[in-house]
Scaffold this motif. Sequence first.
Motif, PDB file in Angstrom:
ATOM      1  N   VAL A  25       0.833  -1.205   0.000  1.00  0.00           N
ATOM      2  CA  VAL A  25       0.000   0.000   0.000  1.00  0.00           C
ATOM      3  C   VAL A  25       0.866   1.252   0.000  1.00  0.00           C
ATOM      4  O   VAL A  25       0.635   2.194  -0.767  1.00  0.00           O
ATOM      5  CB  VAL A  25      -0.952   0.002   1.219  1.00  0.00           C
ATOM      6  CG1 VAL A  25      -1.537   1.382   1.433  1.00  0.00           C
ATOM      7  CG2 VAL A  25      -2.082  -0.993   1.008  1.00  0.00           C
ATOM      8  N   ILE A  26       1.876   1.273   0.849  1.00  0.00           N
ATOM      9  CA  ILE A  26       2.743   2.450   0.932  1.00  0.00           C
ATOM     10  C   ILE A  26       3.500   2.647  -0.370  1.00  0.00           C
ATOM     11  O   ILE A  26       3.583   3.768  -0.903  1.00  0.00           O
ATOM     12  CB  ILE A  26       3.719   2.308   2.122  1.00  0.00           C
ATOM     13  CG1 ILE A  26       2.944   2.425   3.444  1.00  0.00           C
ATOM     14  CG2 ILE A  26       4.814   3.366   2.054  1.00  0.00           C
ATOM     15  CD1 ILE A  26       3.782   2.143   4.675  1.00  0.00           C
ATOM     16  N   GLY A  27       4.044   1.557  -0.923  1.00  0.00           N
ATOM     17  CA  GLY A  27       4.784   1.678  -2.176  1.00  0.00           C
ATOM     18  C   GLY A  27       3.917   2.136  -3.332  1.00  0.00           C
ATOM     19  O   GLY A  27       4.295   3.018  -4.116  1.00  0.00           O
ATOM     20  N   SER A  28       2.733   1.555  -3.473  1.00  0.00           N
ATOM     21  CA  SER A  28       1.854   1.935  -4.581  1.00  0.00           C
ATOM     22  C   SER A  28       1.287   3.334  -4.390  1.00  0.00           C
ATOM     23  O   SER A  28       1.093   4.072  -5.364  1.00  0.00           O
ATOM     24  CB  SER A  28       0.722   0.908  -4.739  1.00  0.00           C
ATOM     25  OG  SER A  28       0.015   0.726  -3.535  1.00  0.00           O
ATOM     26  N   ASP A  29       1.034   3.742  -3.143  1.00  0.00           N
ATOM     27  CA  ASP A  29       0.563   5.108  -2.896  1.00  0.00           C
ATOM     28  C   ASP A  29       1.641   6.120  -3.274  1.00  0.00           C
ATOM     29  O   ASP A  29       1.350   7.178  -3.849  1.00  0.00           O
ATOM     30  CB  ASP A  29       0.174   5.271  -1.422  1.00  0.00           C
ATOM     31  CG  ASP A  29      -1.119   6.060  -1.257  1.00  0.00           C
ATOM     32  OD1 ASP A  29      -1.805   6.289  -2.267  1.00  0.00           O
ATOM     33  OD2 ASP A  29      -1.442   6.437  -0.116  1.00  0.00           O
ATOM     34  N   PHE A  30       2.894   5.800  -2.949  1.00  0.00           N
ATOM     35  CA  PHE A  30       3.996   6.687  -3.339  1.00  0.00           C
ATOM     36  C   PHE A  30       4.090   6.773  -4.862  1.00  0.00           C
ATOM     37  O   PHE A  30       4.297   7.863  -5.425  1.00  0.00           O
ATOM     38  CB  PHE A  30       5.318   6.175  -2.758  1.00  0.00           C
ATOM     39  CG  PHE A  30       6.500   7.004  -3.152  1.00  0.00           C
ATOM     40  CD1 PHE A  30       6.720   8.246  -2.572  1.00  0.00           C
ATOM     41  CD2 PHE A  30       7.396   6.548  -4.126  1.00  0.00           C
ATOM     42  CE1 PHE A  30       7.818   9.025  -2.957  1.00  0.00           C
ATOM     43  CE2 PHE A  30       8.486   7.311  -4.504  1.00  0.00           C
ATOM     44  CZ  PHE A  30       8.700   8.551  -3.919  1.00  0.00           C
ATOM     45  N   ALA A  31       3.917   5.631  -5.540  1.00  0.00           N
ATOM     46  CA  ALA A  31       3.960   5.630  -7.000  1.00  0.00           C
ATOM     47  C   ALA A  31       2.838   6.483  -7.581  1.00  0.00           C
ATOM     48  O   ALA A  31       3.021   7.176  -8.596  1.00  0.00           O
ATOM     49  CB  ALA A  31       3.875   4.195  -7.525  1.00  0.00           C
ATOM     50  N   ARG A  32       1.673   6.450  -6.940  1.00  0.00           N
ATOM     51  CA  ARG A  32       0.567   7.292  -7.416  1.00  0.00           C
ATOM     52  C   ARG A  32       0.905   8.771  -7.261  1.00  0.00           C
ATOM     53  O   ARG A  32       0.576   9.576  -8.121  1.00  0.00           O
ATOM     54  CB  ARG A  32      -0.723   6.952  -6.659  1.00  0.00           C
ATOM     55  CG  ARG A  32      -1.178   5.529  -6.884  1.00  0.00           C
ATOM     56  CD  ARG A  32      -2.646   5.318  -6.643  1.00  0.00           C
ATOM     57  NE  ARG A  32      -3.089   5.602  -5.304  1.00  0.00           N
ATOM     58  CZ  ARG A  32      -4.368   5.535  -4.909  1.00  0.00           C
ATOM     59  NH1 ARG A  32      -5.293   5.190  -5.784  1.00  0.00           N
ATOM     60  NH2 ARG A  32      -4.712   5.786  -3.677  1.00  0.00           N
ATOM     61  N   CYS A  33       1.558   9.118  -6.155  1.00  0.00           N
ATOM     62  CA  CYS A  33       1.983  10.511  -5.964  1.00  0.00           C
ATOM     63  C   CYS A  33       2.908  10.946  -7.093  1.00  0.00           C
ATOM     64  O   CYS A  33       2.794  12.060  -7.624  1.00  0.00           O
ATOM     65  CB  CYS A  33       2.694  10.674  -4.621  1.00  0.00           C
ATOM     66  SG  CYS A  33       1.666  10.425  -3.173  1.00  0.00           S
ATOM     67  N   VAL A  34       3.849  10.077  -7.467  1.00  0.00           N
ATOM     68  CA  VAL A  34       4.817  10.410  -8.511  1.00  0.00           C
ATOM     69  C   VAL A  34       4.140  10.594  -9.859  1.00  0.00           C
ATOM     70  O   VAL A  34       4.385  11.587 -10.571  1.00  0.00           O
ATOM     71  CB  VAL A  34       5.905   9.318  -8.599  1.00  0.00           C
ATOM     72  CG1 VAL A  34       6.814   9.566  -9.810  1.00  0.00           C
ATOM     73  CG2 VAL A  34       6.738   9.280  -7.320  1.00  0.00           C
ATOM     74  N   ILE A  35       3.267   9.657 -10.240  1.00  0.00           N
ATOM     75  CA  ILE A  35       2.632   9.737 -11.556  1.00  0.00           C
ATOM     76  C   ILE A  35       1.709  10.952 -11.644  1.00  0.00           C
ATOM     77  O   ILE A  35       1.630  11.622 -12.678  1.00  0.00           O
ATOM     78  CB  ILE A  35       1.869   8.427 -11.895  1.00  0.00           C
ATOM     79  CG1 ILE A  35       1.329   8.478 -13.327  1.00  0.00           C
ATOM     80  CG2 ILE A  35       0.729   8.180 -10.944  1.00  0.00           C
ATOM     81  CD1 ILE A  35       2.393   8.579 -14.389  1.00  0.00           C
ATOM     82  N   ILE A  36       1.041  11.282 -10.544  1.00  0.00           N
ATOM     83  CA  ILE A  36       0.154  12.452 -10.565  1.00  0.00           C
ATOM     84  C   ILE A  36       0.964  13.732 -10.626  1.00  0.00           C
ATOM     85  O   ILE A  36       0.587  14.700 -11.305  1.00  0.00           O
ATOM     86  CB  ILE A  36      -0.771  12.445  -9.338  1.00  0.00           C
ATOM     87  CG1 ILE A  36      -1.706  11.242  -9.387  1.00  0.00           C
ATOM     88  CG2 ILE A  36      -1.601  13.727  -9.281  1.00  0.00           C
ATOM     89  CD1 ILE A  36      -2.548  11.158 -10.627  1.00  0.00           C
ATOM     90  N   ALA A  37       2.107  13.783  -9.925  1.00  0.00           N
ATOM     91  CA  ALA A  37       2.983  14.954 -10.002  1.00  0.00           C
ATOM     92  C   ALA A  37       3.491  15.148 -11.431  1.00  0.00           C
ATOM     93  O   ALA A  37       3.550  16.278 -11.937  1.00  0.00           O
ATOM     94  CB  ALA A  37       4.151  14.801  -9.030  1.00  0.00           C
ATOM     95  N   CYS A  38       3.833  14.042 -12.094  1.00  0.00           N
ATOM     96  CA  CYS A  38       4.262  14.120 -13.492  1.00  0.00           C
ATOM     97  C   CYS A  38       3.126  14.622 -14.384  1.00  0.00           C
ATOM     98  O   CYS A  38       3.343  15.444 -15.295  1.00  0.00           O
ATOM     99  CB  CYS A  38       4.744  12.756 -13.970  1.00  0.00           C
ATOM    100  SG  CYS A  38       6.278  12.191 -13.215  1.00  0.00           S
ATOM    101  N   ALA A  39       1.913  14.137 -14.136  1.00  0.00           N
ATOM    102  CA  ALA A  39       0.772  14.578 -14.932  1.00  0.00           C
ATOM    103  C   ALA A  39       0.524  16.072 -14.755  1.00  0.00           C
ATOM    104  O   ALA A  39       0.259  16.799 -15.728  1.00  0.00           O
ATOM    105  CB  ALA A  39      -0.473  13.787 -14.534  1.00  0.00           C
ATOM    106  N   ALA A  40       0.620  16.548 -13.515  1.00  0.00           N
ATOM    107  CA  ALA A  40       0.418  17.980 -13.252  1.00  0.00           C
ATOM    108  C   ALA A  40       1.485  18.812 -13.953  1.00  0.00           C
ATOM    109  O   ALA A  40       1.183  19.859 -14.565  1.00  0.00           O
ATOM    110  CB  ALA A  40       0.444  18.235 -11.746  1.00  0.00           C
ATOM    111  N   ALA A  41       2.743  18.361 -13.876  1.00  0.00           N
ATOM    112  CA  ALA A  41       3.827  19.110 -14.507  1.00  0.00           C
ATOM    113  C   ALA A  41       3.698  19.122 -16.028  1.00  0.00           C
ATOM    114  O   ALA A  41       3.886  20.161 -16.678  1.00  0.00           O
ATOM    115  CB  ALA A  41       5.178  18.507 -14.091  1.00  0.00           C
ATOM    116  N   LEU A  42       3.365  17.976 -16.616  1.00  0.00           N
ATOM    117  CA  LEU A  42       3.244  17.893 -18.069  1.00  0.00           C
ATOM    118  C   LEU A  42       2.107  18.753 -18.599  1.00  0.00           C
ATOM    119  O   LEU A  42       2.236  19.395 -19.645  1.00  0.00           O
ATOM    120  CB  LEU A  42       3.051  16.437 -18.486  1.00  0.00           C
ATOM    121  CG  LEU A  42       4.285  15.533 -18.357  1.00  0.00           C
ATOM    122  CD1 LEU A  42       3.900  14.076 -18.581  1.00  0.00           C
ATOM    123  CD2 LEU A  42       5.358  15.956 -19.346  1.00  0.00           C
ATOM    124  N   THR A  43       0.992  18.765 -17.901  1.00  0.00           N
ATOM    125  CA  THR A  43      -0.135  19.581 -18.360  1.00  0.00           C
ATOM    126  C   THR A  43       0.088  21.070 -18.110  1.00  0.00           C
ATOM    127  O   THR A  43      -0.506  21.905 -18.790  1.00  0.00           O
ATOM    128  CB  THR A  43      -1.445  19.145 -17.672  1.00  0.00           C
ATOM    129  OG1 THR A  43      -1.251  19.116 -16.254  1.00  0.00           O
ATOM    130  CG2 THR A  43      -1.857  17.764 -18.141  1.00  0.00           C
TER     131      THR A  43
END
Length: 406
Positions: A82-100
């Motif tokens: 749970v902790i690892g996948s939640d951290f991965a979600r934070c990373v992918i969403i941060a990338c999405a915010a930056a790209l957009t």
Amino acid sequence: MTPSHAPPTAAYRDRNVLRWATAYTASVSGDIVFFLTLSWAVTQVAGPAQVGAVLAVGAVPRALLMLAGGVVADRYGPRRVVIGSDFARCVIIACAAALTQFTAGGLPVLYAVALVFGVIDALFMPAVGALAGRLTDPGQLGRVQGLRVLAVRVSNAVGPMIAAIVLAAAGVAAGFGLAGLLFSLSFGLLLAVRLNRGQTAEPSTGSPLDDLRAGLRYLWSNRQLARLVVVVGLSELCFSGPVGVGLVLLTSERQWGPAVLGWALSVFSIGGALTGVLLTALPRVPRAGVVLIASLTATAVLVGALGQVTSAGALIVGAAALGTISGTAMAIANALLQRSTEPSYLGRVGSVTSLCTLGLSPLLYPLTGLVTAAWGTGVFFAGCALVCLLAALTAATARAIRRAEL
């Protein structure tokens, strides 16, 4: 003298459980904000016709990998996954915010974000379900599931509102940023969550494929548990999205407008939240199996009746009642399921129910539209009522479920 053992702390007073419940609320709210933001971004870039395709790109790997996610949760421990996948979600969403924010953020980027998020969700969902069953004393599982229902319904009520405000005020990048903030809050709280030592499980020594086979054999050989999985899968299948879509189509068919739809969805969530509060406060649920069967039967009646309402007021009252009753069934069924499952199999058993609900329910969205277009929303709601009734019959014909206590 024999040393006395203090009774377990009530779940609503257990800081460990409350940290998990708050993290779960933030996570579900983040999911809602993410999917609304993603849908909005697609409509801005390519029009509404592409929304379904982008969401499907995320839904397909999530469904295909869900069982593997259950194996990973049991093999490496639900807390770690749970902790690892939640951290991965934070990373992918941060990338999405930056790209957009800093690039054109075209359709290929949104497809990639949906795909990666779907893969991560396949790991996160079974693990977070297994974690709920490993937090406290098994006697508190009814209260833990009450907190889960409360978290889901509060998130459903609040998530769309805050997403709409942020998207209107600051745009797509801010919407992704808000989802990332909610996931970060969930991640931080989960770091402080600890497993109940009395619910530990032996580490696996076989291959992942062996673990998957062992989990399926365990479920197949335990008739009561298999029935509970069927009950949970059927009872939540229509409530993981299709009923919400059906309400949208019903209000459109009756020409009642978005205000009526908003009220219906809101009171549905409020009713479920009140159920969550009640089940959290109750020290036990006497005749839990009978209550489960009765609530599933009542849910079937209410779902069928909603498709026949002819006034906006009746729709709103019916939605409130449906939220309350369906929340009761959801909490009790999941509590009984987790209480009947050995700790070492919680992830794999939970992945089967997640596959039946969150994994497969998106596939019902096109069917919802087709049935409504051909025969009207009343027929669609009647079909959902039959699914709920089948869940009630499955529970009623199992003696162990009828006599179950919480």
